[in-house]
Design a protein around this motif. Structure first.
Motif, PDB file in Angstrom:
ATOM      1  N   ASP A 180       1.455  14.250  -7.070  1.00 28.69           N
ATOM      2  CA  ASP A 180       1.862  15.262  -5.956  1.00 28.69           C
ATOM      3  C   ASP A 180       2.034  15.389  -5.067  1.00 28.69           C
ATOM      4  O   ASP A 180       2.154  15.854  -3.719  1.00 28.69           O
ATOM      5  N   GLY A 181       1.414  14.163  -4.753  1.00 32.36           N
ATOM      6  CA  GLY A 181       1.791  14.047  -2.984  1.00 32.36           C
ATOM      7  C   GLY A 181       2.014  12.357  -2.903  1.00 32.36           C
ATOM      8  O   GLY A 181       2.153  11.263  -3.626  1.00 32.36           O
ATOM      9  N   ILE A 182       3.119  11.942  -1.875  1.00 34.51           N
ATOM     10  CA  ILE A 182       3.839  10.455  -1.598  1.00 34.51           C
ATOM     11  C   ILE A 182       3.851   9.991   0.000  1.00 34.51           C
ATOM     12  O   ILE A 182       4.491  11.342   0.711  1.00 34.51           O
ATOM     13  N   ASP A 183       2.961   9.864   0.704  1.00 38.30           N
ATOM     14  CA  ASP A 183       2.901   9.433   1.954  1.00 38.30           C
ATOM     15  C   ASP A 183       2.468   8.227   2.070  1.00 38.30           C
ATOM     16  O   ASP A 183       2.613   6.875   1.717  1.00 38.30           O
ATOM     17  N   GLU A 184       3.612   8.130   3.303  1.00 41.41           N
ATOM     18  CA  GLU A 184       3.589   6.402   3.528  1.00 41.41           C
ATOM     19  C   GLU A 184       2.549   5.511   4.058  1.00 41.41           C
ATOM     20  O   GLU A 184       2.509   4.463   3.721  1.00 41.41           O
ATOM     21  N   ASP A 185       1.385   6.085   4.448  1.00 46.10           N
ATOM     22  CA  ASP A 185       0.254   6.213   4.906  1.00 46.10           C
ATOM     23  C   ASP A 185      -0.455   6.070   3.792  1.00 46.10           C
ATOM     24  O   ASP A 185      -1.311   4.492   3.602  1.00 46.10           O
ATOM     25  N   PHE A 186      -0.955   6.747   3.582  1.00 46.49           N
ATOM     26  CA  PHE A 186      -1.977   7.385   1.867  1.00 46.49           C
ATOM     27  C   PHE A 186      -1.566   6.328   0.113  1.00 46.49           C
ATOM     28  O   PHE A 186      -2.342   6.302  -0.275  1.00 46.49           O
ATOM     29  N   GLY A 187      -0.333   6.657   0.334  1.00 46.36           N
ATOM     30  CA  GLY A 187       0.458   6.234  -0.582  1.00 46.36           C
ATOM     31  C   GLY A 187       0.863   7.692  -2.033  1.00 46.36           C
ATOM     32  O   GLY A 187       0.511   8.653  -1.275  1.00 46.36           O
ATOM     33  N   VAL A 188       0.767   7.028  -3.011  1.00 47.20           N
ATOM     34  CA  VAL A 188       0.397   7.894  -4.072  1.00 47.20           C
ATOM     35  C   VAL A 188      -0.396   8.422  -4.408  1.00 47.20           C
ATOM     36  O   VAL A 188      -1.622   7.906  -4.845  1.00 47.20           O
ATOM     37  N   SER A 189      -0.393  10.033  -4.748  1.00 51.97           N
ATOM     38  CA  SER A 189      -1.834  10.754  -4.781  1.00 51.97           C
ATOM     39  C   SER A 189      -1.492  11.513  -6.115  1.00 51.97           C
ATOM     40  O   SER A 189      -0.599  12.143  -5.890  1.00 51.97           O
ATOM     41  N   THR A 190      -2.428  12.018  -6.433  1.00 52.80           N
ATOM     42  CA  THR A 190      -2.771  13.525  -7.708  1.00 52.80           C
ATOM     43  C   THR A 190      -3.573  14.074  -6.668  1.00 52.80           C
ATOM     44  O   THR A 190      -4.900  13.734  -6.146  1.00 52.80           O
ATOM     45  N   GLU A 243      15.460   8.442   6.850  1.00 52.73           N
ATOM     46  CA  GLU A 243      15.424   7.590   7.374  1.00 52.73           C
ATOM     47  C   GLU A 243      14.143   6.614   7.235  1.00 52.73           C
ATOM     48  O   GLU A 243      14.358   5.499   6.951  1.00 52.73           O
ATOM     49  N   SER A 244      13.406   6.757   8.026  1.00 57.14           N
ATOM     50  CA  SER A 244      11.993   6.397   8.325  1.00 57.14           C
ATOM     51  C   SER A 244      11.337   6.495   7.344  1.00 57.14           C
ATOM     52  O   SER A 244      10.464   5.576   7.137  1.00 57.14           O
ATOM     53  N   PHE A 245      11.154   7.211   6.589  1.00 54.54           N
ATOM     54  CA  PHE A 245      10.697   7.501   5.227  1.00 54.54           C
ATOM     55  C   PHE A 245      11.341   5.776   4.219  1.00 54.54           C
ATOM     56  O   PHE A 245      10.826   4.827   3.513  1.00 54.54           O
ATOM     57  N   GLU A 246      12.599   5.973   4.028  1.00 55.07           N
ATOM     58  CA  GLU A 246      13.549   5.321   2.930  1.00 55.07           C
ATOM     59  C   GLU A 246      13.112   3.520   3.860  1.00 55.07           C
ATOM     60  O   GLU A 246      13.384   2.886   2.793  1.00 55.07           O
ATOM     61  N   SER A 247      13.540   3.563   4.828  1.00 60.13           N
ATOM     62  CA  SER A 247      12.977   2.392   5.186  1.00 60.13           C
ATOM     63  C   SER A 247      11.822   1.683   5.017  1.00 60.13           C
ATOM     64  O   SER A 247      11.534   0.763   4.112  1.00 60.13           O
ATOM     65  N   VAL A 248      10.222   2.944   4.928  1.00 62.91           N
ATOM     66  CA  VAL A 248       9.710   2.104   4.273  1.00 62.91           C
ATOM     67  C   VAL A 248       9.585   1.977   2.785  1.00 62.91           C
ATOM     68  O   VAL A 248       9.215   0.961   2.603  1.00 62.91           O
ATOM     69  N   LEU A 249      10.080   2.502   2.005  1.00 64.30           N
ATOM     70  CA  LEU A 249      10.074   2.338   0.738  1.00 64.30           C
ATOM     71  C   LEU A 249      11.531   1.069   0.486  1.00 64.30           C
ATOM     72  O   LEU A 249      10.200   0.355  -0.195  1.00 64.30           O
ATOM     73  N   LYS A 250      11.657   0.916   1.309  1.00 62.45           N
ATOM     74  CA  LYS A 250      12.518  -0.009   1.107  1.00 62.45           C
ATOM     75  C   LYS A 250      12.216  -1.855   1.279  1.00 62.45           C
ATOM     76  O   LYS A 250      12.311  -2.385   1.060  1.00 62.45           O
ATOM     77  N   LYS A 251      10.752  -1.483   2.706  1.00 65.58           N
ATOM     78  CA  LYS A 251      10.515  -2.407   2.636  1.00 65.58           C
ATOM     79  C   LYS A 251       9.409  -2.817   1.751  1.00 65.58           C
ATOM     80  O   LYS A 251       8.462  -4.367   1.736  1.00 65.58           O
ATOM     81  N   PHE A 252       8.727  -2.656   0.634  1.00 61.49           N
ATOM     82  CA  PHE A 252       7.902  -2.017  -0.402  1.00 61.49           C
ATOM     83  C   PHE A 252       8.943  -2.232  -1.250  1.00 61.49           C
ATOM     84  O   PHE A 252       7.932  -2.630  -2.295  1.00 61.49           O
ATOM     85  N   GLY A 253      10.056  -2.474  -1.590  1.00 62.40           N
ATOM     86  CA  GLY A 253      10.606  -2.966  -2.652  1.00 62.40           C
ATOM     87  C   GLY A 253      10.525  -1.690  -3.905  1.00 62.40           C
ATOM     88  O   GLY A 253      11.551  -2.158  -4.822  1.00 62.40           O
ATOM     89  N   VAL A 254      11.103  -0.542  -3.447  1.00 67.26           N
ATOM     90  CA  VAL A 254      11.265   0.089  -3.810  1.00 67.26           C
ATOM     91  C   VAL A 254      12.863   0.761  -3.987  1.00 67.26           C
ATOM     92  O   VAL A 254      13.486   1.458  -3.052  1.00 67.26           O
TER      93      VAL A 254
END
Length: 260
Positions: A180-190, A243-254
């Motif tokens: 239900d949600g994908i957030d940079e700080d909170f992560g993945v949620s339902t 781009e800002s969120f993409e960089s976060v995802l790539k930082k985590f190896g997604v």
């Protein structure tokens, strides 16, 4: 956009709202530089505007959209972003190989994967979704493991201690999860805590986690946190990520896969 050097409080608030409406989301740092005032002042402005129900505060920024999601029944979710979900589901199925053991979550995008699953490949599917299990009964090449437990009516899936205990007895090489949600700080949620607990066990008991999400889930938060972004191996979505969120995802190896 030019920096505005001098304005009264009302004008500054109006300008903040205009910028957020245009940009969808703005950070404290960005709007501070844009308006030529301190970050402390901007935080006070954000607090005031949030109290007036004009914006929603996020960690380090603000938007006009409520980041918190509500629990909708599957019958309603099926009618939201139908084409986008189908394209995401079709792309996800490409990663299922012969003899795979896969876990399918209970989301509507995951349900749409059944439309594209091959009747030639021999696979085992572990699922909490009653709808998915029922559909897969048409596939004689698929071994179905239906998790037991209490039925969550809104998603028509099983949750609770029995489902969790049963899931602990299995392992899989791929998990396909809708959220239900994908957030940079909170992560993945339902939006459901019990489903979040079950999804956590699914992630622990699988080799690779695929997150299936249309763009409406970005920046959103559900009640129950499932995992950090670092626990996700691949995100399949319908639209290029900012781009800002993409960089976060790539930082985590997604690994990010876009269908459009």
């Amino acid at each position: 956009m030019n920096i505005i050097l001098a304005m009264n409080i009302t004008q500054r608030h109006q300008e903040i709202l205009a910028v957020i409406k245009h940009e969808k989301y703005i950070t404290v740092s960005e709007i501070s530089k844009l308006l030529g005032v301190s970050e402390v002042t901007i935080r006070k402005d954000f607090n005031y505007l949030e109290e007036k129900n004009l914006i929603y505060r996020h960690h380090g920024g603000a938007s006009l959209n409520n980041p918190y999601v509500v629990d909708l029944p599957v019958s309603q979710k099926q009618n939201i972003k139908i084409e986008e979900k189908n394209r995401i589901a079709e792309k996800a199925v490409e990663f299922i190989e012969d003899n795979d053991v896969v876990i399918l979550g209970s989301g509507t995008t995951i349900y749409n994967m059944v439309n594209y699953i091959s009747k030639e490949k021999n696979i085992t599917v572990i699922t909490s979704s009653l709808l998915i299990a029922a559909r897969l009964c048409e596939f004689h090449n698929v071994t179905i493991i239906q998790l037991g437990g209490s039925v969550r009516y809104s998603s028509q899936s099983t949750v609770g201690p029995n489902a969790q205990e049963m899931m602990l007895q299995f392992s899989a090489n791929k998990l396909f999860l809708g959220v239900d949600g994908i957030d940079e700080d909170f992560g993945v949620s339902t939006s459901n805590i019990e489903e979040a607990y079950l999804n956590q066990i699914m992630i622990k008991n699988t080799t690779k986690t695929f997150l299936l999400s249309d763009d409406s889930k970005f920046g959103k938060k559900g009640l129950g946190r499932i995992c950090s972004l670092k626990d996700v191996d691949c995100l399949i979505t319908n639209q290029k990520v900012e781009e800002s969120f993409e960089s976060v995802l790539k930082k985590f190896g997604v690994n990010i896969i876009v269908t459009d």
